[in-house]
Write a protein that holds these residues in place. Sequence first.
Motif, PDB file in Angstrom:
ATOM      1  N   LEU A  61       1.915  14.872  -3.512  1.00 62.05           N
ATOM      2  CA  LEU A  61       2.107  13.497  -3.037  1.00 62.05           C
ATOM      3  C   LEU A  61       3.570  13.366  -2.619  1.00 62.05           C
ATOM      4  N   GLU A  62       3.827  13.659  -1.356  1.00 56.56           N
ATOM      5  CA  GLU A  62       5.197  13.707  -0.864  1.00 56.56           C
ATOM      6  C   GLU A  62       5.707  12.361  -0.366  1.00 56.56           C
ATOM      7  N   GLU A  63       4.782  11.469   0.027  1.00 58.36           N
ATOM      8  CA  GLU A  63       5.187  10.157   0.493  1.00 58.36           C
ATOM      9  C   GLU A  63       5.425   9.221  -0.703  1.00 58.36           C
ATOM     10  N   GLU A  64       6.086   8.104  -0.444  1.00 56.65           N
ATOM     11  CA  GLU A  64       6.292   7.112  -1.495  1.00 56.65           C
ATOM     12  C   GLU A  64       5.229   6.031  -1.390  1.00 56.65           C
ATOM     13  N   TYR A  65       4.685   5.647  -2.531  1.00 56.95           N
ATOM     14  CA  TYR A  65       3.661   4.599  -2.597  1.00 56.95           C
ATOM     15  C   TYR A  65       4.117   3.568  -3.623  1.00 56.95           C
ATOM     16  N   PRO A  66       4.873   2.557  -3.194  1.00 57.75           N
ATOM     17  CA  PRO A  66       5.392   1.562  -4.137  1.00 57.75           C
ATOM     18  C   PRO A  66       4.317   0.655  -4.714  1.00 57.75           C
ATOM     19  N   PHE A  67       3.142   0.626  -4.083  1.00 54.90           N
ATOM     20  CA  PHE A  67       2.059  -0.242  -4.551  1.00 54.90           C
ATOM     21  C   PHE A  67       0.837   0.593  -4.917  1.00 54.90           C
ATOM     22  N   LEU A  68       0.255   0.300  -6.074  1.00 51.10           N
ATOM     23  CA  LEU A  68      -0.938   1.014  -6.535  1.00 51.10           C
ATOM     24  C   LEU A  68      -2.076   0.047  -6.804  1.00 51.10           C
ATOM     25  N   LEU A  69      -3.294   0.489  -6.515  1.00 49.37           N
ATOM     26  CA  LEU A  69      -4.512  -0.207  -6.914  1.00 49.37           C
ATOM     27  C   LEU A  69      -5.294   0.760  -7.794  1.00 49.37           C
ATOM     28  N   ALA A  70      -5.708   0.306  -8.963  1.00 51.43           N
ATOM     29  CA  ALA A  70      -6.460   1.169  -9.881  1.00 51.43           C
ATOM     30  C   ALA A  70      -7.743   0.466 -10.307  1.00 51.43           C
ATOM     31  N   ASP A  71      -8.849   1.203 -10.258  1.00 52.30           N
ATOM     32  CA  ASP A  71     -10.128   0.602 -10.631  1.00 52.30           C
ATOM     33  C   ASP A  71     -11.080   1.713 -11.085  1.00 52.30           C
ATOM     34  N   ALA A  72     -12.160   1.300 -11.735  1.00 55.71           N
ATOM     35  CA  ALA A  72     -13.171   2.240 -12.211  1.00 55.71           C
ATOM     36  C   ALA A  72     -14.513   1.900 -11.578  1.00 55.71           C
ATOM     37  N   MET A  73     -15.315   2.922 -11.323  1.00 54.94           N
ATOM     38  CA  MET A  73     -16.624   2.737 -10.714  1.00 54.94           C
ATOM     39  C   MET A  73     -17.674   3.495 -11.522  1.00 54.94           C
ATOM     40  N   ALA A  86     -21.667   8.233 -15.817  1.00 55.87           N
ATOM     41  CA  ALA A  86     -20.260   8.603 -15.869  1.00 55.87           C
ATOM     42  C   ALA A  86     -19.447   7.506 -15.189  1.00 55.87           C
ATOM     43  N   THR A  87     -18.134   7.654 -15.256  1.00 60.36           N
ATOM     44  CA  THR A  87     -17.223   6.689 -14.648  1.00 60.36           C
ATOM     45  C   THR A  87     -16.218   7.425 -13.780  1.00 60.36           C
ATOM     46  N   ALA A  88     -16.002   6.919 -12.592  1.00 60.78           N
ATOM     47  CA  ALA A  88     -14.976   7.468 -11.703  1.00 60.78           C
ATOM     48  C   ALA A  88     -13.755   6.565 -11.758  1.00 60.78           C
ATOM     49  N   LEU A  89     -12.631   7.100 -12.190  1.00 60.50           N
ATOM     50  CA  LEU A  89     -11.365   6.371 -12.177  1.00 60.50           C
ATOM     51  C   LEU A  89     -10.698   6.648 -10.831  1.00 60.50           C
ATOM     52  N   ILE A  90     -10.341   5.610 -10.107  1.00 59.73           N
ATOM     53  CA  ILE A  90      -9.826   5.756  -8.746  1.00 59.73           C
ATOM     54  C   ILE A  90      -8.468   5.068  -8.621  1.00 59.73           C
ATOM     55  N   VAL A  91      -7.521   5.760  -8.007  1.00 57.88           N
ATOM     56  CA  VAL A  91      -6.187   5.193  -7.761  1.00 57.88           C
ATOM     57  C   VAL A  91      -5.896   5.252  -6.270  1.00 57.88           C
ATOM     58  N   VAL A  92      -5.579   4.096  -5.694  1.00 60.38           N
ATOM     59  CA  VAL A  92      -5.232   3.987  -4.281  1.00 60.38           C
ATOM     60  C   VAL A  92      -3.756   3.637  -4.169  1.00 60.38           C
ATOM     61  N   GLY A  93      -3.054   4.344  -3.312  1.00 65.64           N
ATOM     62  CA  GLY A  93      -1.646   4.053  -3.076  1.00 65.64           C
ATOM     63  C   GLY A  93      -1.465   3.324  -1.757  1.00 65.64           C
ATOM     64  N   GLY A  98       2.086  -0.404   4.648  1.00 63.08           N
ATOM     65  CA  GLY A  98       0.769  -0.987   4.446  1.00 63.08           C
ATOM     66  C   GLY A  98      -0.374  -0.007   4.589  1.00 63.08           C
ATOM     67  N   GLN A  99      -0.090   1.293   4.726  1.00 61.08           N
ATOM     68  CA  GLN A  99      -1.143   2.292   4.847  1.00 61.08           C
ATOM     69  C   GLN A  99      -1.715   2.620   3.477  1.00 61.08           C
ATOM     70  N   ARG A 100      -3.052   2.588   3.379  1.00 64.57           N
ATOM     71  CA  ARG A 100      -3.722   2.886   2.113  1.00 64.57           C
ATOM     72  C   ARG A 100      -4.206   4.325   2.081  1.00 64.57           C
ATOM     73  N   GLU A 101      -4.156   4.926   0.899  1.00 62.69           N
ATOM     74  CA  GLU A 101      -4.637   6.297   0.736  1.00 62.69           C
ATOM     75  C   GLU A 101      -5.131   6.493  -0.702  1.00 62.69           C
ATOM     76  N   ILE A 102      -6.288   7.098  -0.836  1.00 63.71           N
ATOM     77  CA  ILE A 102      -6.772   7.432  -2.173  1.00 63.71           C
ATOM     78  C   ILE A 102      -5.928   8.593  -2.681  1.00 63.71           C
ATOM     79  N   LEU A 103      -5.184   8.354  -3.757  1.00 57.27           N
ATOM     80  CA  LEU A 103      -4.284   9.371  -4.277  1.00 57.27           C
ATOM     81  C   LEU A 103      -4.992  10.343  -5.212  1.00 57.27           C
ATOM     82  N   GLY A 104      -5.965   9.832  -5.946  1.00 58.70           N
ATOM     83  CA  GLY A 104      -6.666  10.712  -6.874  1.00 58.70           C
ATOM     84  C   GLY A 104      -7.783   9.986  -7.583  1.00 58.70           C
ATOM     85  N   LEU A 105      -8.659  10.774  -8.181  1.00 55.25           N
ATOM     86  CA  LEU A 105      -9.729  10.205  -8.994  1.00 55.25           C
ATOM     87  C   LEU A 105     -10.102  11.182 -10.090  1.00 55.25           C
ATOM     88  N   LYS A 106     -10.788  10.648 -11.080  1.00 53.65           N
ATOM     89  CA  LYS A 106     -11.118  11.452 -12.260  1.00 53.65           C
ATOM     90  C   LYS A 106     -12.481  11.014 -12.772  1.00 53.65           C
TER      91      LYS A 106
END
Length: 213
Positions: A61-73, A86-93, A98-106
């Motif tokens: 993750l080389e770019e900076e993401y000052p804003f995070l959205l975190a949720d579970a599905m 099961a549950t998917a934990l999802i983090v969006v940066g 203003g560009q959104r990107e899914i940074l990771g999930l578990k």
Amino acid sequence: MSDRRRRWFGRPMQMVLQGVSTRRVKKITTELCGREFSRQTVSNLTEKLGEQVEAWADRPLEEEYPFLLADAMQLKIRHREAVRSATALIVVGISEEGQREILGLKIVLRETGESWKELFQELKDRGLQRVELATSDAHEGLESALREAFPGCIWNRCQAHFQRNVLDKTPADLHDQMKDLLDRTLQADSQGQAVERFEEAPDELREGASEAI
């Protein structure tokens, strides 16, 4: 839970791909491409897709993401010939542009503060830093994990989850009035204006949905 099953859960999405049946992938590819493929072709496609997903999940993750959205599905996955919850934990940066990107999930058995801590640590190991504002629902473990992983960041409760929580405590016949009040209040231009709009709530709503109010 056995050690083998514990190791399986908690891994990124490529493990889910391994739990998807060839029959299901074949059905999807047929619908998308308008033709049938052999089981071997489908198996090869799934393997290549798994490699791409693994590379995506481990990317720096080389770019900076000052804003995070975190949720579970909540979802169903296939593992060892059985369908499991099961549950998917999802983090969006979100970047400063203003560009959104899914940074990771578990993938985990259930949402806990510890599982969120592990995911945030994985993101930090891949380079995530300088988080200024994080938004999520009011899950106590999630909020705590965010504050621990990113000291000094501001936590904001997700308005969509907040509205859902309030409406859950509102009698059905008052849902429209409550939704209107929530929209007007949350869309205010200032805290003072929000308070004024909230105080305009009709007596019928205050009395009939006192727990929600």
